[in-house]
Scaffold this motif. Structure first.
Motif, short mmCIF file in Angstrom:
data_model
loop_
_atom_site.label_atom_id
_atom_site.label_comp_id
_atom_site.label_asym_id
_atom_site.label_seq_id
_atom_site.Cartn_x
_atom_site.Cartn_y
_atom_site.Cartn_z
N VAL A 167 20.29 -47.84 -56.21
CA VAL A 167 19.25 -48.24 -57.17
C VAL A 167 17.92 -47.62 -56.76
N LEU A 168 17.20 -47.12 -57.75
CA LEU A 168 15.87 -46.57 -57.52
C LEU A 168 14.90 -47.25 -58.48
N ILE A 169 13.78 -47.72 -57.95
CA ILE A 169 12.74 -48.39 -58.74
C ILE A 169 11.54 -47.46 -58.84
N VAL A 170 11.09 -47.17 -60.06
CA VAL A 170 9.95 -46.27 -60.26
C VAL A 170 8.94 -46.96 -61.17
N ASN A 171 7.68 -46.94 -60.77
CA ASN A 171 6.61 -47.59 -61.53
C ASN A 171 5.34 -46.76 -61.36
N ASN A 172 4.67 -46.49 -62.48
CA ASN A 172 3.47 -45.65 -62.41
C ASN A 172 2.18 -46.44 -62.21
N GLY A 173 2.32 -47.75 -61.95
CA GLY A 173 1.14 -48.56 -61.69
C GLY A 173 0.57 -49.26 -62.90
N ARG A 174 1.09 -48.98 -64.07
CA ARG A 174 0.64 -49.62 -65.31
C ARG A 174 1.12 -51.07 -65.34
N ASP A 229 8.32 -40.92 -70.16
CA ASP A 229 8.48 -39.70 -69.36
C ASP A 229 9.25 -39.98 -68.07
N ILE A 230 8.99 -41.15 -67.46
CA ILE A 230 9.70 -41.50 -66.23
C ILE A 230 11.19 -41.61 -66.51
N LYS A 231 11.55 -42.27 -67.61
CA LYS A 231 12.97 -42.42 -67.95
C LYS A 231 13.61 -41.05 -68.16
N ASN A 232 12.93 -40.20 -68.92
CA ASN A 232 13.49 -38.88 -69.19
C ASN A 232 13.64 -38.06 -67.91
N ARG A 233 12.68 -38.21 -67.03
CA ARG A 233 12.76 -37.43 -65.79
C ARG A 233 13.92 -37.91 -64.92
N LEU A 234 14.10 -39.20 -64.83
CA LEU A 234 15.23 -39.73 -64.05
C LEU A 234 16.57 -39.26 -64.61
N LEU A 235 16.66 -39.24 -65.93
CA LEU A 235 17.90 -38.75 -66.55
C LEU A 235 18.10 -37.26 -66.26
N SER A 236 17.02 -36.50 -66.33
CA SER A 236 17.13 -35.06 -66.09
C SER A 236 17.50 -34.75 -64.64
N LEU A 237 17.19 -35.67 -63.74
CA LEU A 237 17.51 -35.47 -62.33
C LEU A 237 18.92 -35.94 -61.97
N GLY A 238 19.63 -36.47 -62.98
CA GLY A 238 21.04 -36.78 -62.76
C GLY A 238 21.39 -38.21 -62.48
N ALA A 239 20.46 -39.16 -62.74
CA ALA A 239 20.80 -40.57 -62.56
C ALA A 239 21.85 -40.98 -63.59
N ASP A 240 22.74 -41.87 -63.21
CA ASP A 240 23.83 -42.26 -64.10
C ASP A 240 23.39 -43.26 -65.16
N VAL A 251 10.81 -48.69 -64.42
CA VAL A 251 12.04 -48.06 -64.87
C VAL A 251 12.95 -47.98 -63.65
N PHE A 252 14.20 -48.38 -63.82
CA PHE A 252 15.13 -48.29 -62.71
C PHE A 252 16.24 -47.30 -63.03
N ALA A 253 16.77 -46.71 -61.97
CA ALA A 253 17.91 -45.80 -62.09
C ALA A 253 19.02 -46.30 -61.20
N ILE A 254 20.23 -46.09 -61.65
CA ILE A 254 21.41 -46.38 -60.83
C ILE A 254 22.20 -45.09 -60.71
N THR A 255 22.56 -44.76 -59.49
CA THR A 255 23.32 -43.54 -59.24
C THR A 255 24.69 -43.87 -58.65
N ASN A 256 25.61 -42.96 -58.84
CA ASN A 256 26.97 -43.16 -58.37
C ASN A 256 27.09 -43.01 -56.86
N THR A 257 26.15 -42.27 -56.27
CA THR A 257 26.19 -42.04 -54.82
C THR A 257 24.81 -42.24 -54.21
N LEU A 258 24.79 -42.63 -52.94
CA LEU A 258 23.52 -42.75 -52.24
C LEU A 258 22.87 -41.39 -52.08
N GLU A 259 23.68 -40.36 -51.92
CA GLU A 259 23.14 -39.01 -51.78
C GLU A 259 22.31 -38.62 -52.99
N LYS A 260 22.81 -38.91 -54.18
CA LYS A 260 22.06 -38.60 -55.40
C LYS A 260 20.81 -39.48 -55.50
#
Length: 281
Positions: A167-174, A229-240, A251-260
């Protein structure tokens, strides 16, 4: 014992649907709430004065009656009749007004802590009853489980937890007011959360990616396109799976591997003020 320290965990919404507005002005919702290991630490000390003194390591946290910790103390006094003053120190790590329910989690921690150190012997159901008067998310934190919440978020059905460390948590401070989001929300006629529950129970990230949704995203993304933009960027970087939590701005991302997950973290950690690695609990 007159002091206690408790962990106060954040939650994410694995999906969120806003349904019809009720006669009381609130909306019925259908959501899946999941604890993650991002946490505040709450230390409670009983004091002689009949007051609630709040301290915090962050300057942007209100220390007066508007803090949900103070509201929790007041609600517990009213419910039980106790007259016990407290000093509460909040080690704040969860972003504020971010869709992670940090304030609600803190309020629940205070109720649980005082229940223990004062020997009040309140049941989980009684603490949940106190919590709903403080805030819609508060009762959830007495469950400590993955749950589907309906009604105004106060009716719970425990479901199988989503087990992942990616799991990755991303917040731009808003900081975003959920009240403002609700004012402009387009409600759904029928929830589709059932498909999300099936995906979680099967631990199927592909199915979760296809079924997970948050109807609040439309309002928030229109008002604050940088969150989109954060959501789109996470998707473009390969988050599942990528979704806004609650009313945002997280915005949170979940990935299939810790490496990703770690790869995406390295890519984003310098670009946003709040980027956390996390896991579900």
């Amino acid at each position: 014992m007159n002091t206690i320290q408790l962990d106060s965990f954040a939650k994410i919404n694995l999906s969120l649907d806003v349904l019809e507005e009720r006669e009381d002005g609130y909306h019925n919702i259908d959501t899946i709430m999941q604890l993650i290991d991002l946490k505040d630490v709450i230390e409670i000390e009983c004091i002689d004065q009949n007051e609630c003194i709040i301290e915090c390591n962050k300057q942007n946290i209100p220390l007066d009656h508007t803090n949900l910790v103070h509201k929790a103390w007041e609600a517990l006094k009213k419910y039980t009749g106790i007259q016990q003053g407290i000093k509460v120190h909040i080690q704040k790590n969860i972003p504020v007004a971010a869709g992670l329910a940090g304030g609600s989690s803190n309020a629940a921690a205070v109720i649980k802590g005082l229940n223990e150190i004062l020997g009040l012997n309140l049941s989980k159901e009684e603490m949940m009853e106190i919590g709903i008067g403080i805030g819609a998310d508060v009762p959830y934190f007495f469950m400590g489980k993955t749950a589907r919440a309906t009604g105004v978020g106060n009716i719970f059905e425990e479901i199988s937890p989503l087990k992942t460390e990616g799991v990755l948590i991303v917040n731009n401070g808003r900081e975003i007011s959920s009240k403002e989001v609700y004012e402009d929300i387009e409600t759904s006629e029928k929830s589709k959360i059932g498909k999300v529950v099936s995906a979680i129970e099967n631990q199927d990230l592909n199915a979760l990616r296809e079924s997970a949704y948050n109807t609040m995203e439309k309002v928030v993304f229109e008002k604050y396109p940088k969150i989109h933009d954060i959501k789109n960027r996470l998707l473009s970087l390969g988050a599942d799976v990528v979704l806004m939590s609650g009313s945002g701005a997280t915005v949170f991302a979940i990935t299939n591997t810790l490496e990703k997950r770690n790869e995406i973290y390295e890519e984003l950690k310098e670009d946003y003020p709040i980027v956390f690695k996390a896991k579900t609990i």
